[in-house]
Design a protein around this motif. Structure first.
Motif, PDB file in Angstrom:
ATOM      1  N   ARG A  81     -15.174   9.074 -24.890  1.00 59.22           N
ATOM      2  CA  ARG A  81     -14.399   8.866 -23.664  1.00 59.22           C
ATOM      3  C   ARG A  81     -13.179   9.771 -23.601  1.00 59.22           C
ATOM      4  NH1 ARG A  81     -15.383   3.578 -20.903  1.00 59.22           N
ATOM      5  NH2 ARG A  81     -15.037   5.107 -19.310  1.00 59.22           N
ATOM      6  N   SER A  82     -12.684   9.959 -22.372  1.00 61.75           N
ATOM      7  CA  SER A  82     -11.375  10.584 -22.206  1.00 61.75           C
ATOM      8  C   SER A  82     -10.750   9.969 -20.968  1.00 61.75           C
ATOM      9  CB  SER A  82     -11.509  12.089 -22.034  1.00 61.75           C
ATOM     10  OG  SER A  82     -11.962  12.361 -20.734  1.00 61.75           O
ATOM     11  N   ILE A  83      -9.446  10.002 -20.917  1.00 61.65           N
ATOM     12  CA  ILE A  83      -8.770   9.367 -19.774  1.00 61.65           C
ATOM     13  C   ILE A  83      -9.037  10.158 -18.499  1.00 61.65           C
ATOM     14  CG2 ILE A  83      -6.542  10.539 -20.097  1.00 61.65           C
ATOM     15  CD1 ILE A  83      -5.280   7.758 -19.373  1.00 61.65           C
TER      16      ILE A  83
ATOM     17  N   GLU B  56     -11.799  11.540 -17.708  1.00 60.21           N
ATOM     18  CA  GLU B  56     -13.103  11.075 -17.218  1.00 60.21           C
ATOM     19  C   GLU B  56     -12.960   9.719 -16.542  1.00 60.21           C
ATOM     20  OE1 GLU B  56     -16.724   8.491 -18.198  1.00 60.21           O
ATOM     21  OE2 GLU B  56     -15.002   8.592 -19.487  1.00 60.21           O
ATOM     22  N   GLY B  57     -12.233   8.799 -17.195  1.00 56.50           N
ATOM     23  CA  GLY B  57     -12.061   7.463 -16.637  1.00 56.50           C
ATOM     24  C   GLY B  57     -11.365   7.502 -15.289  1.00 56.50           C
ATOM     25  N   ALA B  58     -10.295   8.284 -15.218  1.00 54.47           N
ATOM     26  CA  ALA B  58      -9.519   8.351 -13.980  1.00 54.47           C
ATOM     27  C   ALA B  58     -10.344   8.977 -12.865  1.00 54.47           C
ATOM     28  CB  ALA B  58      -8.235   9.145 -14.213  1.00 54.47           C
ATOM     29  N   ALA B  59     -11.150   9.991 -13.205  1.00 54.89           N
ATOM     30  CA  ALA B  59     -11.945  10.668 -12.175  1.00 54.89           C
ATOM     31  C   ALA B  59     -13.104   9.792 -11.736  1.00 54.89           C
ATOM     32  CB  ALA B  59     -12.474  11.996 -12.726  1.00 54.89           C
ATOM     33  N   MET B  60     -13.705   9.061 -12.697  1.00 55.14           N
ATOM     34  CA  MET B  60     -14.847   8.217 -12.394  1.00 55.14           C
ATOM     35  C   MET B  60     -14.474   7.159 -11.367  1.00 55.14           C
ATOM     36  SD  MET B  60     -17.087   6.429 -15.263  1.00 55.14           S
ATOM     37  CE  MET B  60     -16.202   4.957 -15.639  1.00 55.14           C
ATOM     38  N   GLU B  61     -13.223   6.666 -11.458  1.00 56.58           N
ATOM     39  CA  GLU B  61     -12.802   5.635 -10.512  1.00 56.58           C
ATOM     40  C   GLU B  61     -12.522   6.198  -9.124  1.00 56.58           C
ATOM     41  OE1 GLU B  61     -13.337   2.630 -10.680  1.00 56.58           O
ATOM     42  OE2 GLU B  61     -13.999   2.732 -12.751  1.00 56.58           O
ATOM     43  N   LYS B  62     -12.501   7.531  -9.009  1.00 61.18           N
ATOM     44  CA  LYS B  62     -12.448   8.127  -7.671  1.00 61.18           C
ATOM     45  C   LYS B  62     -13.856   8.344  -7.142  1.00 61.18           C
ATOM     46  CE  LYS B  62      -8.188  10.792  -8.206  1.00 61.18           C
ATOM     47  NZ  LYS B  62      -7.717  12.183  -8.332  1.00 61.18           N
ATOM     48  N   GLY B  63     -14.844   8.271  -8.012  1.00 59.93           N
ATOM     49  CA  GLY B  63     -16.240   8.483  -7.618  1.00 59.93           C
ATOM     50  C   GLY B  63     -16.839   9.633  -8.402  1.00 59.93           C
ATOM     51  N   LYS B  64     -18.124   9.463  -8.760  1.00 55.69           N
ATOM     52  CA  LYS B  64     -18.738  10.470  -9.634  1.00 55.69           C
ATOM     53  C   LYS B  64     -19.126  11.737  -8.887  1.00 55.69           C
ATOM     54  CE  LYS B  64     -20.144   7.591 -13.412  1.00 55.69           C
ATOM     55  NZ  LYS B  64     -20.425   6.228 -12.920  1.00 55.69           N
ATOM     56  N   THR B  65     -19.013  11.735  -7.568  1.00 58.62           N
ATOM     57  CA  THR B  65     -19.272  12.982  -6.854  1.00 58.62           C
ATOM     58  C   THR B  65     -17.958  13.694  -6.542  1.00 58.62           C
ATOM     59  OG1 THR B  65     -19.388  11.627  -4.877  1.00 58.62           O
ATOM     60  CG2 THR B  65     -21.479  12.326  -5.822  1.00 58.62           C
TER      61      THR B  65
ATOM     62  N   TYR C 192     -14.228  14.568 -11.253  1.00 57.08           N
ATOM     63  CA  TYR C 192     -15.205  14.132 -12.258  1.00 57.08           C
ATOM     64  C   TYR C 192     -15.953  15.342 -12.806  1.00 57.08           C
ATOM     65  CZ  TYR C 192     -18.986  11.468 -14.469  1.00 57.08           C
ATOM     66  OH  TYR C 192     -19.878  10.953 -15.375  1.00 57.08           O
TER      67      TYR C 192
ATOM     68  N   GLY D 193     -20.436  11.246 -20.114  1.00 56.84           N
ATOM     69  CA  GLY D 193     -20.716  11.403 -18.688  1.00 56.84           C
ATOM     70  C   GLY D 193     -22.054  12.075 -18.475  1.00 56.84           C
TER      71      GLY D 193
ATOM     72  N   TYR E 219     -10.868  -2.799 -15.098  1.00 54.70           N
ATOM     73  CA  TYR E 219     -11.460  -1.567 -15.626  1.00 54.70           C
ATOM     74  C   TYR E 219     -11.760  -1.691 -17.127  1.00 54.70           C
ATOM     75  CZ  TYR E 219     -12.777   3.078 -16.865  1.00 54.70           C
ATOM     76  OH  TYR E 219     -13.483   4.124 -17.381  1.00 54.70           O
TER      77      TYR E 219
ATOM     78  N   ASN F 113      -6.180   4.284  -9.883  1.00 54.43           N
ATOM     79  CA  ASN F 113      -7.248   4.928  -9.105  1.00 54.43           C
ATOM     80  C   ASN F 113      -8.285   3.912  -8.653  1.00 54.43           C
ATOM     81  OD1 ASN F 113      -6.049   7.363  -9.432  1.00 54.43           O
ATOM     82  ND2 ASN F 113      -7.605   8.235 -10.783  1.00 54.43           N
TER      83      ASN F 113
ATOM     84  N   HIS G 112      -6.940   7.073 -24.670  1.00 52.60           N
ATOM     85  CA  HIS G 112      -7.823   7.553 -23.607  1.00 52.60           C
ATOM     86  C   HIS G 112      -8.701   6.460 -23.019  1.00 52.60           C
ATOM     87  CE1 HIS G 112      -7.333  11.990 -23.523  1.00 52.60           C
ATOM     88  NE2 HIS G 112      -6.635  11.673 -24.594  1.00 52.60           N
TER      89      HIS G 112
END
Ligand code: SF4
Lengths: 136, 458
Positions: free
Chosen positions: A12-14, A16-25, A29, A84, B12, B43, B159
């Protein structure tokens, strides 16, 4: 072209987590996960320039990602693709009879592929199951 | 006037922070500000405002495109598909509430399905070790109030659980740890110099995949025997020094993560970690905890253990009893052996997080995704049914990583017409009962169940 054999981990990385919560497209991300971190010495051995694309091949698949300098120090011999869609193109599904795939600690070959294009998450996943309708 | 809602839970990561404050618009439909949460939590709440959130189920057409259908149509299709399948697999539940998990179990029973959750690809090996060796654990409150030595083994909370260190493990001032970080010695065991390793007082940069040897070396040293000059890439002196720190602790807390369960050794690594915890208790107090990934991934383990006696990999296809055997009844193994003929993905994204070959196998058969948002699974599914977001527009019970239940609240009104997971599964269950001419016994049992008016007072 020179190639190197490295030990791959996917964690994991933060970002990735932060971007995933905006949507994987979301482009965030894509930026967060389509990368491979490795030690500068290893890059040199394989003739890889930082921030250029490389082909990562494991026992079960291959993926194009961008080689970058480690954001968190990686020792020589080890490579890291963030958890991911891109990582899971090469993660071996073998589970040692526990149900958990080999997400970390599997051998890969990495070689420069500066002319290759990075695929989007949707292209990779839909492409794998024959649903991708976009261009090549 | 916008309203500030306090004591909100963040749906989350496994830290399940319950001190979030959310400012919502007058009509309770928009989230304006999020306080206290980390970037991921922030987010997540803001993403709920996304105007493109799906409001209707979508069914894949013969030409590969998706077409919107009504909820009754989608429920009917799902019920019929699951009844028709010989061995459907229902997988996911990292990100939904316990009410939904309980409701889906009734569908699984009715359909003779295999029921599995995300633990199967993350802390499943920990379950196996816990069955074999016990789980001398505690709550995060105890870690905060007592632990003066904290070990992060194969986990990177900076992370994966960004507020874990500030709420529970490194920085907070507790009852016996009033000086906070100054009073705590932090050890980190990781093959990379992660951001957590940078925070630690001692970083043992282990050779990747050699966790078992290092656990064993610690145990050997603690029992007074000698060890080789280097073990798992760590010099003998460093190992002895770290063992001495743990031994001299007033209360030692070991957190372990995917670094141990995703690599060679799997459950055996955790087995050794638990034995090390037991050994340390000869000298001082020591406790161990799995860094569970999602805010309610401990939930299905709890709920299904009450219902079936097993936390994951539950095979209900026999119709007479539940059967659990990871490796045989686990999602990825079932997929790779092509043993399932219908896949239901709930509150997770198997499309993004399974090895791609497993996804290819699953996609040979009907593929249903139940998710509030678009994700990789929904974009390859034959049917995508949107639901409300637990913890954002749907309240519910969640289990934090230390198995402490917390009542999460809803902060905004749900999208009109969109059901919660529980409501959706109840409707599918009811339809399955209609189709099979049986009584929906489980619905009667909870006919008068209501959500408490004010969850905060519980
Ligand atoms: S640490 Fe985890 S639970 Fe807490 S705000 Fe961040 S994502 Fe949410």
């Amino acid at each position: 072209m020179p190639k190197i054999e490295l030990n791959m981990i996917t964690q994991r990385s933060i970002e990735e987590g932060a971007a995933m919560e905006k949507g994987k497209t979301n482009p965030d991300y894509f930026d967060a996960c389509s990368i491979c971190e490795m030690h500068p010495e290893d890059m040199k051995r394989a003739g890889i320039w930082k921030n250029t694309n490389v082909r990562v091949t494991s026992e079960c698949g291959t993926v194009i990602v961008k080689a970058i300098m480690p954001t968190q120090y990686v020792p020589p011999g080890l490579a890291h693709i963030r958890q991911g869609v891109w990582a899971n193109q090469v993660v071996p599904p073998r589970t040692q009879s526990t149900g958990t795939p080999q997400y970390s600690g599997f051998p890969v070959t990495i070689e420069p592929a500066p002319a290759e294009r990075l695929k989007t998450a949707l292209e990779l996943v839909q492409g794998a199951v024959g649903l991708w309708k976009g261009g090549q | 006037m916008p309203k500030l809602i306090k004591g909100v839970g963040c749906p989350y990561c496994g830290s399940s922070c319950d001190d979030i404050e959310v400012l919502v618009s007058d009509d309770e439909t928009k989230i304006l500000e999020v306080h206290n949460a980390c970037i991921i939590g922030t987010n997540l709440f803001h993403h709920a405002n996304d105007p493109t959130r799906p409001k209707l189920p979508r069914m894949r057409q013969p030409d590969g495109s998706m077409k919107e259908v009504t909820y009754p149509e989608a429920i009917d299709w799902m019920a019929k598909t699951m009844l028709k399948a010989k061995k459907p697999l229902i997988y996911g539940f990292g990100s939904t509430n316990c009410e939904g998990m309980s409701a889906v179990a009734r569908i699984a029973e009715k359909a003779g399905a295999v029921l599995d959750n995300c633990a199967t690809i993350c802390h499943g090996p920990s379950f196996l070790a816990i069955f074999d060796n016990g789980y001398p654990s505690c709550t995060l409150g105890e870690a905060k109030n007592r632990a003066d030595v904290v070990v992060f083994w194969g986990c990177n909370p900076m992370h994966a659980h960004p507020r874990h260190t500030s709420r529970y493990s490194i920085f907070p001032r507790g009852y016996f740890t009033q000086k906070g970080q100054m009073q705590r010695t932090v050890l980190c065991i990781d093959p990379r110099e992660t951001d957590t390793a940078k925070l630690a007082d001692h970083h043992l940069m282990i050779d990747q995949g050699h966790d078992y040897e290092l656990f064993d070396a610690f145990r050997t040293v603690l029992r007074g025997f000698d060890i080789p000059e280097t073990v798992a890439g760590i010099p003998r002196e460093k190992i002895k020094e770290a063992a001495e720190i743990m031994k001299k602790a007033k209360f030692c807390m070991i957190f372990f993560g995917m670094g141990c369960t995703h690599t060679d050794g799997r459950n055996h690594n955790i087995d050794a970690a638990i034995s090390l915890t037991r050994d340390l208790n000869e000298h001082t107090k020591c406790s161990i905890m799995a860094m569970r990934g999602h805010y309610n991934i401990a939930g299905p383990g709890q709920v299904w253990s009450w219902q079936f006696g097993f936390p994951y990999c539950i095979d209900l296809t026999k119709g007479s009893h539940a059967h659990m055997n990871p490796g045989e009844t686990s999602s990825v193994d079932l997929a790779m052996r092509d043993e399932v003929d219908c896949f239901v993905n709930v509150g997770t994204d198997a499309g993004a997080h399974f090895p791609i070959q497993a996804v290819q196998h699953l996609k040979k058969h009907p593929f249903i995704a139940i998710d509030p948002n678009f994700c990789m699974a929904s974009e390859i599914a034959d049917l995508h049914i949107p639901v409300r977001i637990a913890g954002v527009d749907e309240p519910g019970v969640v289990y934090r990583m230390d198995n402490v239940p917390i009542q999460f609240r809803a902060v905004i009104k749900g999208l009109p017409g969109v059901p919660s997971d529980e409501e959706l599964f109840d409707m599918v269950y009811e339809r399955m009962c209609e189709l099979t001419n049986t009584q929906p016994v489980w619905l009667a049992a909870k006919a008068d169940r209501k959500y408490p008016e004010s969850p905060a007072v519980i």
